[in-house]
Every structure is written in structure tokens, then in C-alpha cells.
Scaffold this active site. Structure first.
Site, mmCIF file in Angstrom:
data_model
loop_
_atom_site.group_PDB
_atom_site.id
_atom_site.type_symbol
_atom_site.label_atom_id
_atom_site.label_comp_id
_atom_site.label_asym_id
_atom_site.label_seq_id
_atom_site.Cartn_x
_atom_site.Cartn_y
_atom_site.Cartn_z
ATOM 1 N N ASN A 346 0.836 -1.200 0.000
ATOM 2 C CA ASN A 346 0.000 0.000 0.000
ATOM 3 C C ASN A 346 0.871 1.251 0.000
ATOM 4 O O ASN A 346 0.965 1.973 0.993
ATOM 5 C CB ASN A 346 -0.938 -0.025 1.204
ATOM 6 C CG ASN A 346 -2.049 0.998 1.088
ATOM 7 O OD1 ASN A 346 -1.986 2.074 1.651
ATOM 8 N ND2 ASN A 346 -3.081 0.643 0.342
ATOM 9 N N GLY A 389 -2.286 1.777 4.795
ATOM 10 C CA GLY A 389 -0.968 2.368 4.627
ATOM 11 C C GLY A 389 -1.043 3.758 4.019
ATOM 12 O O GLY A 389 -2.094 4.403 4.014
ATOM 13 N N ARG A 391 -1.178 4.937 0.998
ATOM 14 C CA ARG A 391 -2.197 5.179 -0.030
ATOM 15 C C ARG A 391 -3.576 5.298 0.607
ATOM 16 O O ARG A 391 -4.356 6.186 0.261
ATOM 17 C CB ARG A 391 -2.204 4.084 -1.093
ATOM 18 C CG ARG A 391 -3.137 4.415 -2.263
ATOM 19 C CD ARG A 391 -3.164 3.319 -3.325
ATOM 20 N NE ARG A 391 -3.847 3.775 -4.533
ATOM 21 C CZ ARG A 391 -5.155 3.701 -4.739
ATOM 22 N NH1 ARG A 391 -5.945 3.213 -3.799
ATOM 23 N NH2 ARG A 391 -5.685 4.124 -5.874
ATOM 24 N N CYS A 392 -3.882 4.405 1.534
ATOM 25 C CA CYS A 392 -5.188 4.450 2.199
ATOM 26 C C CYS A 392 -5.413 5.784 2.906
ATOM 27 O O CYS A 392 -6.539 6.275 2.970
ATOM 28 C CB CYS A 392 -5.295 3.336 3.230
ATOM 29 S SG CYS A 392 -5.447 1.676 2.552
ATOM 30 N N MET A 393 -4.348 6.369 3.463
ATOM 31 C CA MET A 393 -4.481 7.576 4.276
ATOM 32 C C MET A 393 -4.482 8.857 3.462
ATOM 33 O O MET A 393 -4.424 9.943 4.027
ATOM 34 C CB MET A 393 -3.349 7.632 5.308
ATOM 35 C CG MET A 393 -3.397 6.525 6.343
ATOM 36 S SD MET A 393 -2.201 6.766 7.666
ATOM 37 C CE MET A 393 -0.649 6.664 6.765
#
Length: 404
Positions: A346, A389, A391-393
């Protein structure tokens, strides 16, 4: 900022130079997590809040050091809540929760209406307990314990990728599958519909539609999307999105990629992310197993082909002979599983060949470096307890066009 002064927005790839991004700094909502409720709220543990904030600040610092404008969701929301129309929309939406009942819902609407924008924004994210709410004449309230929530907290708000995703010059406010997260789109919807920055931005999707989450949507290249189908995004959601982007003419190919419906692989971006124009970091066992269906426009219908091997279909769609893959542990199954679980796949690309990753994934990061990808590491021991991770945030709102 006035609408006239608002900058242009657009995202046509995963790796074009990142210009602007929406983050949410974790706060009081994480303090609501206990061993009693963390599972229902989709966390694998009870994070150390101050350390999580330090880690997130370091993430934001890396972005700003590399010329990225960081917009904080809480600031955008607070600015929207100074507008009567936005306040009314969010108050009505929260108070309409059928679990509250008619009386408590009416009382909650009155309570929220009396809060200033800063306090209202905090309550919407951090939640509100019965004790904090105060007395009520409702049966629902009478039967609640003091620590139960009248307004549920939203600890997953820091994963801003999921509740909105930009596709070309338009934004899709998504439809979240898990009950603990659905109200997040109330907040992102308020921001994208009411904030002057985004007033003229076309809207592609709506939370009332079929389940679709931003973590499943990867812009492989200009005109090409890959969308995971699994625990969070449904086939119907992919089809709906495909029709909408085809109507706008910004996307010509959508690859629907079935992924395992389990916690470890909740989104496609937990399995693979782009780190360069034609290079991808991917969970080793998935490289051969992933298949995809190719969806293209066919007049007022859609054409569906496949399934075929995902990496082959993706390479063809973006116009290269092959996508170079960088694995999380190739023949070392144990390491691959550990690093995939800790979001080694991620990554967030800041430019072609430059990516942000959690420092703990040493094997994956070393592989990326050997492949010529510059890795900017950040700590994530506490942030990772929500299984997300870099990218998610992050929700990119502007990237330089990939051709540039």
C-alpha cells in the site's frame, strides 16, 4: 477561498507528480476505541493516540517537503459548517439514523444545531456518548448505558482514500460497505458539495448507489481504471462506475479484478499499487492468481471480456508489453504474508519512481530500492492498527498529467 480562486483539480494516474491531497489527522475518535469495540470499529487493536498523531504528522511532513499541498479534512469540514445549508444537511443526515428513534433524533438535531462549527465538526468525527449528550425524554436514551454512543465515532476517517476518489477532473463520493464507516461519506459529501474549493467539480458517484470504495479504484494510466471486487466493492458498483466514467468520456477501459473477501485483502490497494508508469508492487501470491474482466463502452451498453490474467490485461490496456512487478517476498511465503498484512503493498507514489511506504516493511522496501524506486519511509506502528498504509491515508485531488 472563493470558487473563482479555486485551483484546477484532476487525477489521471497513480504516479503523476502529486500536487494536492486530502488527509485526516487522527484525534479524539481514536480515543473512543476500547478492547470492547475496536473490532466492530474495524481496528485490530487499541492504538496509542499520541504516537499515531506523531506518525501521521511525519507522513504529512514528507508530503509537504516534496511540494505537496496538504488539505486537512477537518479544516475543510469546519469551513463548510459555517454555511447554513451545509449545517442543515449534515444535521438532518445524522439525526435521521433510524436507531435513534423519532424523539431522540429530533432532540439530537436540536443539539447539533446549537453547536459552533468547530465543535460540530469534532462531534461528527469523534462521536457523542449518552453522558455527553445529556438528558432526553426518549425511550431509546433511557435504555442506553452512559458510555453508549448517540453519534458513533469514525476512527477510520483517517483513511481518506475510501470515502472519495478522483477520476479525471471529477470526484466520486463513494458508497462504503461496512456499517461502521458509512457515515464518513456524509462528511466527505458535505465537503465536496459545499466547500467553495470544490463547488464546480463534477460529481461522479453517490453514497446511495451500489457499494464502491476508493481503496479498490486504481488509475493504472490515463483512460484506464482497475477496480477491485471483494469485501467492500460489489460487481454492481464496478458496473455503475464504469457506465458513469464512460459517459463522461474520461475512461475507456475498466478492469474488474476479483480479490479474496477477507480482512487482509479488503481493497485492491492492499494487494498491489503502481510505483511507476509500468511498474507495480504486488503481493507475490497474487501476481499469478489475479484475474480481471475487461469492460469497455459499446454504444449505450458495455462490453465485457474475460476473465484473463490481470497483469496481462492491465499491460494491454495501458499499452505496454508487460508490467514490471516487484514482489513482497516472492518465494518466502511467510515474509510475503507479513509484509502484505503490514501494508507493504500500500504505497503512495509522489511521482514516477518515488513512493512513500511504511518503514517496517524492510524486505519490500529493499526490493523497491533495488528496482530503482526511491522509497520515502514513514513510521506506522500505530497507524497500521486500522489496516491501512500511505495510499489508504491519502486522497489525491491533483496530480500532474502523466504525459507531462
Amino acid at each position: 477561498m472563493s470558487a473563482d480562486a479555486a485551483p484546477a483539480y484532476g487525477v489521471d494516474s497513480e504516479v503523476g507528480r502529486l500536487r494536492s491531497v486530502v488527509l485526516h489527522r487522527p484525534g479524539g475518535e481514536l480515543r473512543r476505541l476500547t478492547p470492547r469495540n475496536n473490532g466492530a470499529l474495524l481496528f485490530d487493536g487499541v492504538p496509542w493516540v499520541e504516537r499515531a498523531q506523531e506518525e501521521h504528522d511525519r507522513f504529512a511532513g514528507v508530503l509537504t517537503e516534496h511540494g505537496v499541498e496538504v488539505l486537512y479534512l477537518a479544516d475543510l469540514l469546519r469551513e463548510c459548517l459555517a454555511l447554513d445549508e451545509a449545517r442543515e444537511a449534515v444535521t438532518v443526515g445524522v439525526a435521521a439514523d433510524p436507531r435513534l428513534g423519532q424523539t431522540l433524533g429530533r432532540e439530537l438535531a436540536a443539539f447539533l444545531s446549537g453547536l459552533d462549527p468547530e465543535r460540530l465538526a469534532a462531534v461528527l468525527v469523534e462521536g457523542l456518548t449518552k453522558e455527553e449528550f445529556g438528558p432526553s425524554s426518549s425511550l431509546r436514551h433511557r435504555m442506553m448505558r452512559a458510555v453508549e454512543f448517540v453519534v458513533d465515532p469514525l476512527p477510520n476517517t483517517m483513511f481518506t482514500r475510501d470515502s472519495a476518489v478522483w477520476i479525471g477532473d471529477a470526484v466520486a463520493v463513494t458508497s462504503l460497505a461496512m456499517p461502521a464507516r458509512r457515515r464518513e461519506t456524509t462528511l466527505t459529501g458535505i465537503v465536496y458539495h459545499h466547500h467553495p474549493r470544490f463547488a464546480d467539480v463534477p460529481k461522479l458517484y453517490d453514497p446511495s448507489l451500489e457499494h464502491l470504495e476508493g481503496g479498490d479504484v486504481l488509475a493504472l494510466a490515463p483512460g484506464v481504471l482497475a477496480v477491485g471486487v471483494g469485501e467492500r466493492t460489489t460487481p454492481a458498483g464496478v458496473e455503475r462506475l464504469a457506465r458513469k466514467v464512460f459517459e463522461r468520456g474520461t475512461i475507456g477501459t475498466v478492469l474488474a479484478v476479483p480479490i479474496a473477501q477477507r480482512r487482509a485483502t479488503m481493497h485492491l490497494d492492499t494487494v498491489c499499487t503502481m510505483v511507476d508508469r509500468d511498474r507495480m508492487v504486488i503481493y507475490a501470491p497474487a501476481a499469478q492468481r489475479l484475474e480481471s474482466y475487461t469492460i469497455t463502452p459499446d454504444g449505450d451498453r458495455i462490453a465485457i471480456q474475460g476473465p484473463r490474467r490481470f497483469l496481462d490485461a492491465a499491460a494491454e490496456a495501458i499499452g505496454v508489453d508487460a508490467i514490471e512487478t516487484i514482489h513482497t517476498g516472492e518465494r518466502d511465503v511467510v515474509t510475503a504474508e507479513r509484509e502484505q498484512w503490514d501494508d507493504g503493498n500500500n504505497t503512495l507514489a509522489l511521482a514516477p519512481g518515488v513512493a512513500v511506504a511504511y518503514e517496517r516493511n524492510t524486505v519490500t522496501n529493499a526490493r523497491l530500492e533495488r528496482a530503482g524506486v526511491k522509497v520515502l519511509t514513514i513510521p506506522g506502528s500505530e497507524l497500521g492498527s486500522g489496516r491501512g498504509g500511505p495510499r489508504c491515508m491519502s486522497c489525491p485531488t491533483t496530480r500532474a498529467p502523466l504525459a507531462a
